[in-house]
Structures are given as structure tokens and as C-alpha cells.
Design an enzyme around this catalytic site. Structure first.
Site, PDB file in Angstrom:
ATOM      1  N   GLU A 267       0.877  -1.204  -0.049  1.00  0.00           N
ATOM      2  CA  GLU A 267      -0.055  -0.241   0.018  1.00  0.00           C
ATOM      3  C   GLU A 267       0.832   1.277  -0.007  1.00  0.00           C
ATOM      4  O   GLU A 267       0.504   2.158  -0.605  1.00  0.00           O
ATOM      5  CB  GLU A 267      -0.886   0.115   1.078  1.00  0.00           C
ATOM      6  CG  GLU A 267      -2.043  -1.173   1.428  1.00  0.00           C
ATOM      7  CD  GLU A 267      -2.787  -1.185   0.014  1.00  0.00           C
ATOM      8  OE1 GLU A 267      -2.991  -0.019  -0.731  1.00  0.00           O
ATOM      9  OE2 GLU A 267      -3.252  -2.318  -0.384  1.00  0.00           O
ATOM     10  N   ASP A 345       3.626  -3.956  -5.790  1.00  0.00           N
ATOM     11  CA  ASP A 345       4.102  -5.142  -5.449  1.00  0.00           C
ATOM     12  C   ASP A 345       5.569  -5.251  -5.015  1.00  0.00           C
ATOM     13  O   ASP A 345       6.350  -5.756  -4.179  1.00  0.00           O
ATOM     14  CB  ASP A 345       3.842  -6.359  -6.238  1.00  0.00           C
ATOM     15  CG  ASP A 345       2.240  -6.665  -5.911  1.00  0.00           C
ATOM     16  OD1 ASP A 345       1.790  -6.695  -4.818  1.00  0.00           O
ATOM     17  OD2 ASP A 345       1.546  -7.510  -6.658  1.00  0.00           O
TER      18      ASP A 345
END
Length: 415
Positions: A267, A345
Site C-alpha cells: 500500500e 508489489d
């Protein structure tokens, strides 16, 4: 002009329904293959859940199509005949409020079935009738108070400015930014119970992670999401001074510290890559296009609907037809979002380790019963995140050769 909108809605309905049928067929075929990502029992359960959700979506699409025909056929004109008010802004508030309430009431059976039947069947929903009624009342009060103010303001803008759609866009865009800022506060005060993390060791680790990337927040909170749903999630809520890290209590319970940090690292990747600002920018562009289109509709359209080209009707027409534009813009927006997810990611795995991120994603998929395979067309239209198969591939894992059950067990033993 009305004919063009009807054709567009029909195409939207056909594409929407067709993709659901394709998805169901694809999952039925994939269901008999060797399980990947999920363990054997959850692989089958996730497939069944995905199929039932799509069947419900098809039923909902047919129902929405019928409501669309009824609204444009006589619903809007009939409601107009009932709301006989001289004041343009009061009429707009009453008309639009009634329009939304009627739609909500007519679609309520689908919400009730999804919450109390489908999601309970698969072990997700913990919602009780009392809590559902309580939430509904609170949401209704918020809508009637603040929603009515927004409707009144837009009505004033439409009636005052010849280029109202520009000023209307500016106003609504500002309202959306304000809602995003206040969202955590509203959830805290009216719906959820936000608490500082009881696990002080975890809180310290998260604070160190936030400091490492320069993310300033008003705190790290756990929220009692399990009183409504058992799924795992986390989010960064708010903007500016209201920014906070929110962890579902289910997530704190199921994930190890390292896995939680890997999820938050992902995030934070969105924050570091500027994805939040990019998304706000994309949303602004899309909204501007919407307002440009609906701010320049010809009188013939309203004549075809047997209503006047006035604020109440313009707002209702916007609400009826905007899903069409959203659907056909969705592939582009989803493609941009999927690209951002890969980058997040990579950032998250560098902050922690690839193993921790993969383990966290595995647990999320298993606990949330997310079926790992989807039809390419379905992915094209609906997936804001890349399929897990592709995410693992980018992280260096081949789902067809890796034993994910072993990875999970190894991680559990390491805690």
C-alpha cells in the site's frame, strides 16, 4: 438522442451479461483442474462462490434493465407529476431523493440475498438484522442530510450558470475530496469502532515502516470489521491531517507481523509512486467528461422522457445513464490500475521480502476465498488488480510448480 442512450444502455447490458456468462463457463472448466494458490477444499469452495456471485450479478443486470425501461418509459414523468413544487431547488431535492429511495427499495432484495444468504453460506457475513437496520438508518440519515444539501447546491449551479457543467464539476469534485478526507472520521463516529493497536510491538514496526517511506499519518488503528464480515483487508484512509492506517481485526488476527508489514508495504508503494494523486487525477478527468456530456444534452432528450430540461431531471438522467459511460471506460482505468499494482508489489517486496508478500497474498486469497482464475475478457473489464497468478509470476513464482501449501505451513511454523 434518447434512442442513442437506449442503444448504449442495451450494449452495456449485453456486454455486462455476456462477460458474466463467459466467467461462469470459464470457472466451471477451471474448477476441475489441479488446484493452484488455494488449498484443495477452498479452491472448490471459491469456485462455487464465484459462480453464484456471477449468477446473482446476471439476475441483477436483468432487473436493472427492467428498471431502466420503466424509468425512461413512464417512471420519470410519473414522478414528475407527483412532485408539484414551484421552487426549483426544493423540487430537485424532493424529486432526486425520491428517485434514489425508490431505486434503493426496489433493489433491496438483491442486497438482502447477498448479505444474509450468499455471504453467510460461504462464511463471510456476520451481519445481523438489527445491525443491518441500524446501518441502513444511519446511512439514510447521512444521505437525507448531506445528500440533499449537495443536490440543492447542484440545482442552484444549474439554474444560475450557463456553463453550469464546469462549475458543477468543480463543486462535485471538491465534495468527493472532502468525503475522502472525512471518511475515516465518519466511519469512526457512526459505524465502526476504531482502536489503537493493542499489539504495541506491531504498532512500533508499522510506525518505523511509515517513517522509512515518509508517510505521515494520524495513527494506526484496528477496526472491528468482523462484526459485519470475516474477510481480510487493510487500507489507508483519509487525506491530509485525517490520514490513518486502518487494519481489519480479521487481518491482525490471521497474518503474522512480517506478512502485515508486507501488505502495508504494498500500500505504501501506491503512496510512494504517486498512485493516489494519479487516481484522483483520473477520476477528475472522467468526471469532467461526464459533466461535459450531461451538461450539453439537447431538449429533445428530455422531451422524449416527458420531463423538462430542469435541474431535477438533469440530475436524474445523469444518475440513470452514467453507469454506461463508466462501464465502457472501465477497461482503460482497470489497465492503469493493474500496472500500478505490479509496481506496488515490487515496492512492497523490496521493503520486506518477496516471501512475506507472497505468503500474505496466499493467506488473503485463502481466507477471502478468491478464485485465482478468470476469463481474459472478465479480467479486461473488471480486474483493477492483476490475477494472483500474474502477480506471483512477476514476483518470481510459478504457481504451477510451487507448493503453496508448503509455503503457508513454513510461514506458520516460523511465527
Amino acid at each position: 438522442m434518447l434512442e442513442i442512450f437506449i442503444i448504449a444502455f442495451c450494449l452495456y447490458f449485453i456486454f455486462n451479461t455476456y462477460t458474466s456468462f463467459m466467467q461462469i463457463g470459464y470457472i466451471k472448466d477451471a474448477k476441475i483442474l489441479k488446484p493452484i494458490i488455494l488449498d484443495s477444499s477452498k479452491y472448490l469452495e471459491a469456485a462455487d462462490y464465484a459462480i453464484e456471485k456471477e449468477k446473482l450479478a446476471i439476475g441483477s443486470s436483468f432487473y436493472d434493465f427492467i428498471l431502466f425501461i420503466l424509468w425512461i418509459g413512464f417512471g420519470l414523468s410519473y414522478l414528475d407529476s407527483l412532485v408539484q413544487i414551484d421552487s426549483f431547488w426544493i423540487k430537485a431535492v424532493v424529486f432526486v431523493d425520491l428517485f434514489i429511495i425508490i431505486n434503493w427499495f426496489l433493489t433491496l432484495p438483491f442486497e438482502l440475498y447477498s448479505t444474509f444468504k450468499l455471504n453467510k453460506k460461504y462464511g463471510f457475513s456476520n451481519m445481523t438484522p438489527a445491525l443491518f437496520i441500524k446501518d441502513t438508518i444511519k446511512t439514510g440519515v447521512l444521505f437525507l442530510v448531506f445528500g440533499s444539501v449537495v443536490i440543492a447546491a447542484i440545482s442552484f449551479i444549474i439554474s444560475t450558470f450557463s456553463t453550469w457543467w464546469i462549475w458543477g464539476f468543480v463543486f462535485i469534485f471538491a465534495v468527493i475530496i472532502l468525503i475522502n478526507m472525512l471518511y475515516p472520521v465518519i466511519r469512526d463516529k457512526m459505524f465502526d469502532k476504531f482502536e489503537k493497536l493493542k499489539d504495541k510491538e506491531l504498532e512500533a514496526k508499522i510506525e518505523n515502516l511509515l517513517d522509512e517511506v515518509g508517510f505521515k499519518s494520524s495513527g494506526v488503528f484496528s477496526v472491528d470489521a468482523s462484526k459485519r464480515d470475516n474477510r481480510l483487508n487493510a487500507y489507508f484512509g483519509g487525506l491530509g491531517a485525517t490520514k490513518r492506517v486502518v487494519l481489519f481485526d480479521t487481518l491482525v488476527e490471521k497474518l503474522s507481523h512480517n506478512e502485515l508489514l508486507a501488505v502495508l508495504g504494498h500500500e505504501l508503494g501506491h503512496f510512494k509512486n504517486g498512485d493516489i494523486l494519479k487516481n484522483i487525477g483520473i477520476m477528475g478527468v472522467v468526471m469532467f467528461v461526464f459533466f461535459d456530456i450531461f451538461g450539453n444534452l439537447p431538449d429533445e432528450l428530455f422531451l422524449g422522457l416527458s420531463v423538462k430540461n430542469e435541474p431535477y431531471a438533469i440530475i436524474a438522467v445523469f444518475m440513470i445513464f452514467s453507469p454506461i459511460l463508466s462501464f465502457f471506460l472501465m477497461p482503460l482505468i482497470s489497465m492503469i490500475s493493474r500496472h500500478n499494482e505490479y509496481a506496488a508489489d515490487e515496492f512492497g517486496s523490496n521493503l520486506s521480502t518477496k516471501e512475506d508478500l507472497v505468503s500474505a497474498l496466499l493467506k488473503l486469497a485463502n481466507e477471502n476465498k478468491s478464485f485465482p482464475l478468470s476469463h481474459p475478457m472478465y479480467i479486461f473489464f473488471y480486474y483493477s488488480h492483476p490475477p494472483l497468478v500474474e502477480r506471483f509470476k512477476e514476483l518470481g513464482y510459478d504457481v504451477h510448480s510451487m507448493n503453496f501449501e508448503t509455503i503457508l505451513k513454513t510461514n506458520l511454523n516460523a511465527e
